[in-house]
Design an enzyme around this catalytic site. Sequence first.
Site, mmCIF file in Angstrom:
data_model
loop_
_atom_site.group_PDB
_atom_site.id
_atom_site.type_symbol
_atom_site.label_atom_id
_atom_site.label_comp_id
_atom_site.label_asym_id
_atom_site.label_seq_id
_atom_site.Cartn_x
_atom_site.Cartn_y
_atom_site.Cartn_z
ATOM 1 N N HIS A 20 8.152 1.802 10.371
ATOM 2 C CA HIS A 20 8.528 0.429 10.009
ATOM 3 C C HIS A 20 9.055 0.345 8.580
ATOM 4 O O HIS A 20 8.764 -0.601 7.852
ATOM 5 C CB HIS A 20 7.358 -0.545 10.250
ATOM 6 C CG HIS A 20 7.115 -0.782 11.711
ATOM 7 N ND1 HIS A 20 7.869 -1.656 12.455
ATOM 8 C CD2 HIS A 20 6.230 -0.214 12.570
ATOM 9 C CE1 HIS A 20 7.443 -1.634 13.717
ATOM 10 N NE2 HIS A 20 6.457 -0.761 13.807
ATOM 11 N N SER A 51 19.503 8.653 38.307
ATOM 12 C CA SER A 51 18.498 9.125 37.363
ATOM 13 C C SER A 51 17.372 9.818 38.113
ATOM 14 O O SER A 51 17.053 9.428 39.240
ATOM 15 C CB SER A 51 17.947 7.913 36.603
ATOM 16 O OG SER A 51 16.637 8.152 36.158
ATOM 17 N N SER A 104 13.236 7.708 23.921
ATOM 18 C CA SER A 104 14.042 8.056 25.091
ATOM 19 C C SER A 104 15.268 7.144 25.186
ATOM 20 O O SER A 104 16.328 7.580 25.647
ATOM 21 C CB SER A 104 13.204 7.997 26.365
ATOM 22 O OG SER A 104 12.530 6.767 26.445
ATOM 23 N N SER A 105 15.163 5.896 24.730
ATOM 24 C CA SER A 105 16.336 5.011 24.838
ATOM 25 C C SER A 105 17.440 5.462 23.885
ATOM 26 O O SER A 105 18.617 5.473 24.249
ATOM 27 C CB SER A 105 15.963 3.539 24.618
ATOM 28 O OG SER A 105 15.502 3.324 23.312
ATOM 29 N N ASP A 145 15.910 6.321 14.683
ATOM 30 C CA ASP A 145 15.887 7.108 15.919
ATOM 31 C C ASP A 145 17.260 7.707 16.208
ATOM 32 O O ASP A 145 17.408 8.913 16.435
ATOM 33 C CB ASP A 145 15.484 6.226 17.111
ATOM 34 C CG ASP A 145 14.168 5.504 16.881
ATOM 35 O OD1 ASP A 145 13.404 5.941 16.012
ATOM 36 O OD2 ASP A 145 13.922 4.504 17.572
HETATM 37 C C1 GLA Z 1 11.155 1.943 16.731
HETATM 38 C C2 GLA Z 1 12.538 1.571 16.199
HETATM 39 C C3 GLA Z 1 12.840 2.286 14.890
HETATM 40 C C4 GLA Z 1 11.704 2.105 13.883
HETATM 41 C C5 GLA Z 1 10.351 2.384 14.534
HETATM 42 C C6 GLA Z 1 9.204 2.075 13.613
HETATM 43 O O1 GLA Z 1 11.131 3.288 17.097
HETATM 44 O O2 GLA Z 1 13.536 1.913 17.140
HETATM 45 O O3 GLA Z 1 14.058 1.831 14.362
HETATM 46 O O4 GLA Z 1 11.734 0.828 13.307
HETATM 47 O O5 GLA Z 1 10.176 1.670 15.733
HETATM 48 O O6 GLA Z 1 9.194 2.936 12.531
#
Ligand code: GLA
Length: 338
Positions: A20, A51, A104-105, A145
């Site tokens: 976060h 899938s 995974s997304s 991510d």
């Molecule tokens: C999810 C979000 C990321 C990040 C995390 C928390 O994975 O996709 O962008 O904010 O939560 O660190």
Amino acid sequence: MNASRLVARAPGRVNLIGEHTDYTGGLAMPMAIDRYIGIDAEPADRVRLRSDRFEDVAEFDLGAVVDDVTGWARFVAAVAAEVGGESGIDGTVTSDIPSGGLSSSAALELAVALALGFDGTPRDLARLARRAEHAATGVPTGIMDQLCIATARAGHASLIDCNTLAIEYVPVRADVAVVIEFVAPRTLVGSEYATRHDECLRAEAAIGPLRLATPADADTIADPTLRRRARHVTTENERVGAFAAALAAGDHVTAGEIMADGHRSLRDDFECSTEQMDQAVAGYLATPGVYGARMTGGGFGGCLVAWCDPDAVVTGTRVRPVGAAHRGPAPDVDGSST
Ligand code: GLA
């Protein structure tokens, strides 16, 4: 390999520390893991993907409106809209990424974009996939991510500055095991993720950008909830720097303590853990050979990550740091392509 086949592969990621922090331009330290989403398709005039995870087929015409598409196909449609090409794909998606906290997304978004012929830099790919994630979910997630998965280096964790998108790669040594364990299902859609995002913005209205603020600045916020949220983000940014230094020095004990501190901060200040997760983390921390453990990802369920001696006896699965999402099949162990 058939020249017209469109093959792409994208790993999941586990965030070691820096939770976060990304959507306020802070620091994070994830690594891509040896669990993948793969696409094997042929060119087509629309999109049709089956899938091995979901019964429904992702099927729509190019130019489809994302809001008209439901289920996992929504992510595919959002990426197709962003790529905006004139050719579709017909094929299959396979995945061995456990769902809930391992991105995974984001892996699906990157693999689809590559299979659809995305042409650009890894950072552009990450930005495109993040926009698609927002369009598909409406959740205001950060860039960690997608950027991790688009730019990862085998054998390394990525120290990401989410403001400049600069990355420093730090080797993950062979004398430590990174272990993941699925604890409880979750989705960020409908969770308090968006509320936390908003609380961070409100904290910024009081003390300025959280990425530049210190824990002492956070303590000046009058509202007790916003003060706690800002305390998490500011101390977490500090923990990322300290963790990267411990990792580089091979100081696994310190790295593990930082992870455990990070979990307490997410639990008490950011309030995005769950009781089940806290218990699972406590169980790991009480296990001989475990240096540290914490929830990983957005929270409200999902997975934990533990930093362990390779001989520690734990129930989770060991994962290894791998390289970035790419077009083409998996490289052989000797580095050549199949
Ligand atoms: C999810 C979000 C990321 C990040 C995390 C928390 O994975 O996709 O962008 O904010 O939560 O660190």
